[in-house]
Design a protein around this motif. Sequence first.
Motif, mmCIF file in Angstrom:
data_model
loop_
_atom_site.group_PDB
_atom_site.id
_atom_site.type_symbol
_atom_site.label_atom_id
_atom_site.label_comp_id
_atom_site.label_asym_id
_atom_site.label_seq_id
_atom_site.Cartn_x
_atom_site.Cartn_y
_atom_site.Cartn_z
ATOM 1 N N ILE A 132 0.639 -1.215 0.132
ATOM 2 C CA ILE A 132 -0.004 -0.130 0.004
ATOM 3 C C ILE A 132 0.736 1.127 -0.150
ATOM 4 O O ILE A 132 1.858 1.463 0.951
ATOM 5 C CB ILE A 132 -1.030 0.212 1.191
ATOM 6 N N ASN A 133 0.528 2.098 -1.110
ATOM 7 C CA ASN A 133 1.386 3.454 -1.245
ATOM 8 C C ASN A 133 0.480 4.451 -1.124
ATOM 9 O O ASN A 133 -0.327 4.733 -1.839
ATOM 10 C CB ASN A 133 1.968 3.333 -2.591
ATOM 11 N N PHE A 134 0.569 5.223 0.036
ATOM 12 C CA PHE A 134 0.083 6.602 0.296
ATOM 13 C C PHE A 134 0.610 7.756 -0.545
ATOM 14 O O PHE A 134 1.715 8.375 -0.095
ATOM 15 C CB PHE A 134 -0.148 6.765 1.598
ATOM 16 N N MET A 135 0.105 8.107 -1.569
ATOM 17 C CA MET A 135 0.866 9.105 -2.340
ATOM 18 C C MET A 135 0.093 10.461 -2.177
ATOM 19 O O MET A 135 -0.731 10.600 -1.202
ATOM 20 C CB MET A 135 0.702 8.833 -3.781
ATOM 21 N N GLU A 136 0.360 11.639 -3.023
ATOM 22 C CA GLU A 136 -0.125 12.891 -2.755
ATOM 23 C C GLU A 136 -1.592 12.867 -2.869
ATOM 24 O O GLU A 136 -2.354 13.343 -2.163
ATOM 25 C CB GLU A 136 0.673 13.876 -3.439
ATOM 26 N N ASN A 137 -1.947 12.592 -4.062
ATOM 27 C CA ASN A 137 -3.594 12.737 -4.299
ATOM 28 C C ASN A 137 -4.256 11.455 -4.277
ATOM 29 O O ASN A 137 -5.372 11.486 -4.563
ATOM 30 C CB ASN A 137 -3.560 13.478 -5.526
ATOM 31 N N SER A 138 -3.653 10.303 -4.136
ATOM 32 C CA SER A 138 -4.273 8.894 -4.259
ATOM 33 C C SER A 138 -3.593 7.913 -3.701
ATOM 34 O O SER A 138 -2.431 8.129 -3.126
ATOM 35 C CB SER A 138 -4.560 8.572 -5.627
#
Length: 201
Positions: free
Chosen positions: A120-126
């Motif tokens: 799981i990768n929590f990115m800037e916009n998604s």
Amino acid sequence: MHNLFLFFNTQKEDVKTITSRITSEVDRMTELMNNILIFGENESNNLKIDIKKLFFTDFIEKLIETYYNNEKDGRKLMLEFIGTEREIESDERLLIHILTNLISNAFKYSKDCANPKLKINFMENSYKIEVIDYGIGILPDENKHLFKSFFRGSNTANIKGSGLGLIVAKQFTELLNGNIAINSSSENTIVVLEFPYYQKK
């Protein structure tokens, strides 16, 4: 006495084999019925979406505890988190159907291989979810059929399945304004999901 012991031991093994087959068939029918019911709801436009705020870490830990803490072959789902977690908006029921279909496939099609992985990768916009397995993979010329109802790869003939898991995952991902893609090689199969943090009102 020795012959009697062998007789009862053989009987015990027979019961185990029969019980295992029954359990396997019940699991297969349960998966099929669940997917048909939820697929039917969506096709008939009777599927109600209930968007709520939740933290993905709590959600996925509960999902794993409920569905994947007791795999018959002793394997576990490996978790990897990247970035700083943020609150998300989603329909918990749809998210459960998406991920249980994909994770179950990861276990099913990688028997006797390494543990499947959820990244799981929590990115800037998604946020991005990757379901990774190290199993039989997908034949290159069959990729175009993956999201068709009841399609099953030609290398899955001896593995039970409904042929609805991926189409259910795709439809529900799109209902949550997300995208789904599948990348497969001789080393692994990666299903990539990407969702916005917040749903449109």
